[in-house]
Design a protein around this motif. Structure first.
Motif, PDB file in Angstrom:
ATOM      1  N   ALA A   1       0.823  -1.210   0.000  1.00 62.04           N
ATOM      2  CA  ALA A   1       0.000   0.000   0.000  1.00 62.04           C
ATOM      3  C   ALA A   1       0.857   1.260   0.000  1.00 62.04           C
ATOM      4  CB  ALA A   1      -0.934  -0.005   1.206  1.00 62.04           C
ATOM      5  N   ILE A   2       1.936   1.238   0.780  1.00 63.52           N
ATOM      6  CA  ILE A   2       2.812   2.411   0.856  1.00 63.52           C
ATOM      7  C   ILE A   2       3.538   2.644  -0.462  1.00 63.52           C
ATOM      8  CG2 ILE A   2       4.940   3.297   1.931  1.00 63.52           C
ATOM      9  CD1 ILE A   2       3.949   2.077   4.551  1.00 63.52           C
ATOM     10  N   THR A   3       4.009   1.576  -1.076  1.00 67.40           N
ATOM     11  CA  THR A   3       4.748   1.722  -2.334  1.00 67.40           C
ATOM     12  C   THR A   3       3.812   1.930  -3.518  1.00 67.40           C
ATOM     13  OG1 THR A   3       4.805  -0.667  -2.662  1.00 67.40           O
ATOM     14  CG2 THR A   3       6.702   0.351  -1.533  1.00 67.40           C
ATOM     15  N   GLY A   4       2.530   1.617  -3.357  1.00 67.42           N
ATOM     16  CA  GLY A   4       1.569   1.836  -4.431  1.00 67.42           C
ATOM     17  C   GLY A   4       1.605   0.776  -5.510  1.00 67.42           C
ATOM     18  N   SER A   5       2.192  -0.361  -5.216  1.00 67.35           N
ATOM     19  CA  SER A   5       2.277  -1.435  -6.209  1.00 67.35           C
ATOM     20  C   SER A   5       1.905  -2.756  -5.549  1.00 67.35           C
ATOM     21  CB  SER A   5       3.700  -1.527  -6.772  1.00 67.35           C
ATOM     22  OG  SER A   5       3.835  -2.674  -7.571  1.00 67.35           O
ATOM     23  N   ALA A   6       0.872  -3.387  -6.098  1.00 66.53           N
ATOM     24  CA  ALA A   6       0.452  -4.686  -5.574  1.00 66.53           C
ATOM     25  C   ALA A   6       0.930  -5.817  -6.475  1.00 66.53           C
ATOM     26  CB  ALA A   6      -1.069  -4.728  -5.428  1.00 66.53           C
ATOM     27  N   ALA A   7       2.005  -5.574  -7.189  1.00 71.62           N
ATOM     28  CA  ALA A   7       2.571  -6.614  -8.047  1.00 71.62           C
ATOM     29  C   ALA A   7       3.112  -7.745  -7.175  1.00 71.62           C
ATOM     30  CB  ALA A   7       3.685  -6.040  -8.918  1.00 71.62           C
ATOM     31  N   LEU A   8       3.118  -8.959  -7.720  1.00 72.64           N
ATOM     32  CA  LEU A   8       3.543 -10.131  -6.952  1.00 72.64           C
ATOM     33  C   LEU A   8       4.965  -9.969  -6.423  1.00 72.64           C
ATOM     34  CD1 LEU A   8       2.913 -12.969  -5.929  1.00 72.64           C
ATOM     35  CD2 LEU A   8       3.779 -13.852  -8.105  1.00 72.64           C
ATOM     36  N   HIS A   9       5.872  -9.491  -7.272  1.00 71.88           N
ATOM     37  CA  HIS A   9       7.260  -9.347  -6.815  1.00 71.88           C
ATOM     38  C   HIS A   9       7.375  -8.322  -5.691  1.00 71.88           C
ATOM     39  CE1 HIS A   9       6.994  -6.092  -9.788  1.00 71.88           C
ATOM     40  NE2 HIS A   9       7.991  -5.526  -9.127  1.00 71.88           N
ATOM     41  N   ASN A  10       6.540  -7.287  -5.693  1.00 71.87           N
ATOM     42  CA  ASN A  10       6.572  -6.301  -4.625  1.00 71.87           C
ATOM     43  C   ASN A  10       6.001  -6.874  -3.326  1.00 71.87           C
ATOM     44  OD1 ASN A  10       7.243  -3.683  -3.703  1.00 71.87           O
ATOM     45  ND2 ASN A  10       5.085  -3.086  -3.826  1.00 71.87           N
ATOM     46  N   LEU A  11       4.952  -7.689  -3.417  1.00 67.31           N
ATOM     47  CA  LEU A  11       4.402  -8.345  -2.225  1.00 67.31           C
ATOM     48  C   LEU A  11       5.410  -9.328  -1.629  1.00 67.31           C
ATOM     49  CD1 LEU A  11       0.728  -8.965  -3.346  1.00 67.31           C
ATOM     50  CD2 LEU A  11       1.480  -7.519  -1.465  1.00 67.31           C
TER      51      LEU A  11
END
Length: 157
Positions: free
Chosen positions: A16-26
């Motif tokens: 949520a903070i980074t604004g990216s819910a991509a799998l690699h970011n999770l």
């Protein structure tokens, strides 16, 4: 288990903070929060969280290895021109004591081809297992004790 939930929550907050819910970011957020929880483990009473997670992953890896080995063994047995099988049921003395551990062991045995958990004794000390080839029940007992049961004890001690 609470620390695992905290770890997941922190990974979602990271996304949520980074604004990216991509799998690699999770995944990165999950690993980062695991590292943070590992650093403050004594303050949050989670001394064995990362160790337990690694042991659980080791149990999962063992299951997949045993699944592949037993599937190959059953395939060779079924495709051989002379099926010299000796099916049978043998009693396996349990060293795990909690209901969860017994259920997990019985399910892991059932999910591997060629074996099926039949019943657990009333006192919870014996598991009855059906094997497609029960020519060596002592060897099957050793395989279960040195494999699944040992990993379950290590993971959930």
């Amino acid at each position: 288990m609470i620390l695992y939930a905290v770890n997941l929550l922190m990974a979602i907050i990271w996304a949520a903070i980074t604004g990216s819910a991509a799998l690699h970011n999770l995944i990165f957020g999950f690993c980062l929060s695991a590292l943070i929880l590992g650093l403050i483990r004594e303050q949050v009473n989670g001394i064995g969280y990362i160790t337990r997670t690694l042991r659980f992953l080791s149990l999962v890896a063992l299951f997949f290895v045993e699944l592949a080995k037993s599937a190959w063994k059953v395939t060779v047995m079924v495709l051989s021109p002379k099926m010299d099988l000796k099916p049978g049921i043998f009693a396996y003395p349990l060293t795990v004591t909690r209901d969860f551990e017994i259920t997990l062991l019985a399910n892991l045995i059932t999910l591997t081809p060629g074996t099926l958990s039949v019943d657990v004794s009333e006192d919870g000390k014996t598991l009855y297992v059906h094997a497609i080839d029960c020519a060596d029940p002592d060897g099957a007992r050793r395989d279960i004790a040195d494999g699944f049961e040992r990993k379950i004890r290590e993971t959930f001690e």
